[in-house]
Design a protein around this motif. Structure first.
Motif, PDB file in Angstrom:
ATOM      1  N   GLN A  82      17.780  55.532  87.597  1.00  0.00           N
ATOM      2  CA  GLN A  82      18.430  55.743  86.301  1.00  0.00           C
ATOM      3  C   GLN A  82      19.847  56.262  86.486  1.00  0.00           C
ATOM      4  O   GLN A  82      20.773  55.826  85.791  1.00  0.00           O
ATOM      5  CB  GLN A  82      17.613  56.716  85.442  1.00  0.00           C
ATOM      6  CG  GLN A  82      16.367  56.100  84.877  1.00  0.00           C
ATOM      7  CD  GLN A  82      15.496  57.112  84.145  1.00  0.00           C
ATOM      8  OE1 GLN A  82      15.578  58.315  84.360  1.00  0.00           O
ATOM      9  NE2 GLN A  82      14.634  56.603  83.291  1.00  0.00           N
ATOM     10  N   ARG A 125      22.994  54.121  85.179  1.00  0.00           N
ATOM     11  CA  ARG A 125      23.883  54.680  84.145  1.00  0.00           C
ATOM     12  C   ARG A 125      25.340  54.618  84.592  1.00  0.00           C
ATOM     13  O   ARG A 125      26.221  54.260  83.809  1.00  0.00           O
ATOM     14  CB  ARG A 125      23.484  56.115  83.821  1.00  0.00           C
ATOM     15  CG  ARG A 125      22.386  56.183  82.816  1.00  0.00           C
ATOM     16  CD  ARG A 125      22.263  57.559  82.180  1.00  0.00           C
ATOM     17  NE  ARG A 125      20.893  57.698  81.729  1.00  0.00           N
ATOM     18  CZ  ARG A 125      19.942  58.322  82.409  1.00  0.00           C
ATOM     19  NH1 ARG A 125      20.208  58.916  83.532  1.00  0.00           N
ATOM     20  NH2 ARG A 125      18.722  58.391  81.948  1.00  0.00           N
ATOM     21  N   SER A 151      10.246  52.064  84.435  1.00  0.00           N
ATOM     22  CA  SER A 151      10.047  52.911  83.256  1.00  0.00           C
ATOM     23  C   SER A 151      10.712  52.234  82.063  1.00  0.00           C
ATOM     24  O   SER A 151      11.548  51.350  82.229  1.00  0.00           O
ATOM     25  CB  SER A 151      10.675  54.295  83.473  1.00  0.00           C
ATOM     26  OG  SER A 151      12.089  54.194  83.453  1.00  0.00           O
ATOM     27  N   ASP A 211      12.892  53.484  80.144  1.00  0.00           N
ATOM     28  CA  ASP A 211      14.328  53.790  80.162  1.00  0.00           C
ATOM     29  C   ASP A 211      15.086  52.811  81.056  1.00  0.00           C
ATOM     30  O   ASP A 211      16.195  52.378  80.730  1.00  0.00           O
ATOM     31  CB  ASP A 211      14.580  55.220  80.618  1.00  0.00           C
ATOM     32  CG  ASP A 211      14.025  56.242  79.627  1.00  0.00           C
ATOM     33  OD1 ASP A 211      14.016  55.956  78.414  1.00  0.00           O
ATOM     34  OD2 ASP A 211      13.603  57.315  80.075  1.00  0.00           O
ATOM     35  N   ASN A 253      15.250  49.484  79.301  1.00  0.00           N
ATOM     36  CA  ASN A 253      16.273  49.531  78.251  1.00  0.00           C
ATOM     37  C   ASN A 253      17.674  49.366  78.832  1.00  0.00           C
ATOM     38  O   ASN A 253      18.519  48.666  78.246  1.00  0.00           O
ATOM     39  CB  ASN A 253      16.167  50.828  77.456  1.00  0.00           C
ATOM     40  CG  ASN A 253      14.966  50.839  76.527  1.00  0.00           C
ATOM     41  OD1 ASN A 253      14.398  49.796  76.206  1.00  0.00           O
ATOM     42  ND2 ASN A 253      14.556  52.024  76.105  1.00  0.00           N
ATOM     43  N   ARG A 306      14.694  53.557  71.418  1.00  0.00           N
ATOM     44  CA  ARG A 306      15.917  53.028  72.056  1.00  0.00           C
ATOM     45  C   ARG A 306      15.814  51.518  72.223  1.00  0.00           C
ATOM     46  O   ARG A 306      16.800  50.800  72.013  1.00  0.00           O
ATOM     47  CB  ARG A 306      16.143  53.721  73.408  1.00  0.00           C
ATOM     48  CG  ARG A 306      17.351  53.236  74.151  1.00  0.00           C
ATOM     49  CD  ARG A 306      18.660  53.669  73.477  1.00  0.00           C
ATOM     50  NE  ARG A 306      19.771  53.040  74.152  1.00  0.00           N
ATOM     51  CZ  ARG A 306      20.717  52.333  73.538  1.00  0.00           C
ATOM     52  NH1 ARG A 306      20.723  52.206  72.231  1.00  0.00           N
ATOM     53  NH2 ARG A 306      21.685  51.780  74.229  1.00  0.00           N
TER      54      ARG A 306
END
Length: 155
Positions: free
Chosen positions: A56, A60, A92, A94, A97, A132
């Motif tokens: 992540q 990001r 995951s 996240d 997404n 999200r």
């Protein structure tokens, strides 16, 4: 040195992998970090949480720098490694997404929808779409199409 040790068949412990990943982060070499995360995710010493958190972080940074192609490539690297070993426990909602957002930003709505179908619901990996996910679909597809897609992936 760590890569050479790994290539020669020596085992690398958890701290060794995490040190290699951290070194890449310190150098702002996000794609090399992803490669080390990939190696780690398929190792016998892997801790899922380490993989998810570090991935992540890298994703990001790539997304913030508008390196959308790199994000998609990073996922391709991880998926290829995972297919060889069957280890995809690091995934995951996240991370999905982040991938979806980057696919949409690249104008690859079809690939984003296919990815969503492959990750969410009973036909996919079984992950649950969250608020999200719905925001991403609504932003890029419009409310009606987003609602239809969410219903499709949740069934």
């Amino acid at each position: 040195w760590l890569k050479q040790a790994k290539d020669r068949g020596f085992s690398v412990d958890r701290q060794g992998y995490l040190a290699a990943i951290k070194t890449c982060f310190n150098k702002r070499d996000w794609m090399q970090a992803v490669k080390w995360i990939s190696y780690y995710s398929n190792s016998k010493v892997c801790v899922k949480r380490d993989v998810t958190v570090n991935l992540q972080h890298a994703m990001r940074h790539l997304t913030e720098r508008e390196k959308h192609e790199d994000v998609v490539e990073a996922f391709n690297i991880l998926f290829q490694q995972s297919q060889q070993t069957g280890a995809i426990g690091w995934m995951s909602v996240d991370l999905v997404n982040l991938l979806l957002e980057n696919l949409f930003l690249l104008g690859k709505a079809g690939a984003a929808q296919d990815t969503a179908l492959g990750m969410f619901g009973t036909d996919g990996l079984g992950l649950q779409a969250n608020d999200r996910t719905i925001q991403i679909f609504t932003k890029h597809l419009g409310e009606a199409e987003a609602r239809d897609l969410i219903l499709e992936v949740q069934n």
